[in-house]
Design an enzyme around this catalytic site. Sequence first.
Site, mmCIF file in Angstrom:
data_model
loop_
_atom_site.group_PDB
_atom_site.id
_atom_site.type_symbol
_atom_site.label_atom_id
_atom_site.label_comp_id
_atom_site.label_asym_id
_atom_site.label_seq_id
_atom_site.Cartn_x
_atom_site.Cartn_y
_atom_site.Cartn_z
ATOM 1 N N SER A 118 0.524 -1.334 0.158
ATOM 2 C CA SER A 118 0.008 0.023 0.048
ATOM 3 C C SER A 118 0.812 1.271 -0.045
ATOM 4 C CB SER A 118 -0.999 -0.024 1.037
ATOM 5 O OG SER A 118 -2.012 1.062 1.314
ATOM 6 N N ASP A 121 -5.895 1.984 -3.024
ATOM 7 C CA ASP A 121 -7.232 1.817 -2.411
ATOM 8 C C ASP A 121 -7.528 3.151 -1.593
ATOM 9 O OD1 ASP A 121 -5.261 1.550 -0.408
ATOM 10 O OD2 ASP A 121 -6.031 -0.213 0.401
ATOM 11 N N ASP A 155 -1.106 1.098 -3.836
ATOM 12 C CA ASP A 155 -2.098 0.262 -4.377
ATOM 13 C C ASP A 155 -3.526 0.707 -4.955
ATOM 14 O OD1 ASP A 155 -2.989 0.565 -1.649
ATOM 15 O OD2 ASP A 155 -3.367 -1.708 -1.329
ATOM 16 N N ASP A 158 -2.320 5.957 -3.330
ATOM 17 C CA ASP A 158 -1.296 5.634 -2.767
ATOM 18 C C ASP A 158 -0.932 4.295 -3.709
ATOM 19 O OD1 ASP A 158 -3.517 3.872 -2.323
ATOM 20 O OD2 ASP A 158 -2.809 3.156 -0.287
#
Length: 418
Positions: free
Chosen positions: A104, A250, A248, A246
Amino acid sequence: MGRLFGTDGVRGVANADLTAELALGLSVAAAHVLAEAGTFAGHRPTAVVGRDPRASGEFLEAAVVAGLASAGVDVLRVGVLPTPAVAYLTGALGADLGVMLSASHNAMPDNGIKFFARGGHKLADELEDRIEQVYEQHRTGEPWDRPTGAGVGRVKEYDEGFDKYVAHLIAVLPNRLDGLRIVLDEAHGAASRVSPEAFTRAGAEVVTIGAEPDGLNINDGCGSTHLGLLKAAVVEHGADLGIAHDGDADRCLAVDAAGEEVDGDQILAVLALAMREAGTLRGDTVVATVMSNLGFKLAMEREGVELVQTAVGDRYVLEAMKEKGYALGGEQSGHVIVLDHATTGDGTLTGLMLAARIAATGRSLADLAGVMERLPQVLVNVRDVDKSRVTTSAELSQAVAEAERELGATGRVLLRPS
């Protein structure tokens, strides 16, 4: 051995804490546990596997794929895609599980493994605990049944995942984004191709920064944890807004036309009112954590929207949403869940819906976000104390009560033993 799973999968420094051996073993254990739980229900299981662009994701992906295939699971490799894309594809393709390799917003040396159950849902604590137990049994020498011949899993590239996910994002938008100029900061991460493509197809004029991942530069001075570059770019290009993800994707944070930050609480407030107007905010309720700004709570009260608060962590927000059937929830950090269209936080979807509200109303982001006033919020970490006293100390409770009396209706004190 301490618990491997944290609040969002298994994370650590790649090739130190998170090794290829661990990734392979956890994947075998996950296949066995989910099969025992009835997920595979008598048919040949399938898994969707994706990753962010970290260099370590290449060897960790190979280990995960090897583990799953050795346990008899057919694997669809979707390559570099956001976490919410892997969750969506797990459900859309009827796969039995999904695996995402990402840490992340963490720095590049870290990596992580997230498992999704059938439908693209995060695993319950008991399933994570069972995976750890089975992994430890295998690691210490207990044999497991290994398929041979035609029983081993097959591995295929699923290149259609990119277009399928982008088409899903466009299909759920309430209106197009024509006329908007938007700067996108992709954090050199998993959404570097997806997000610009989705916003462009939706009609926006797109300026992209932080979209040249090389495996080493993810989250490096850019993205949702470093908004300086985005703020400058929005002002430089005269954009209507900026969106930051960010690593990833999400998460979603935003920047208004003047270069001012719009955080997750403000985004939630804008979307809550938009969804209530559209009749899709079930129960006229939004779910957030106890760390949400007090200004958000006061704004929702003023607007007649009920606020349900949970422990910190998007998984707890999601649990509350699923239990009561609520449609919208999220965190100040930019994890926003729109449950009708996603099973987890989706930064690209959030950004698209925020931009759609601007396009539909003709109002600026600053004007829309002005529905709430961000009140001063100070976070203090106190080290080397007895955390159990947070809930047991009468002296501490009295001190908190006195402080809250001084603050009145526009202040609060929150203690967390974390």
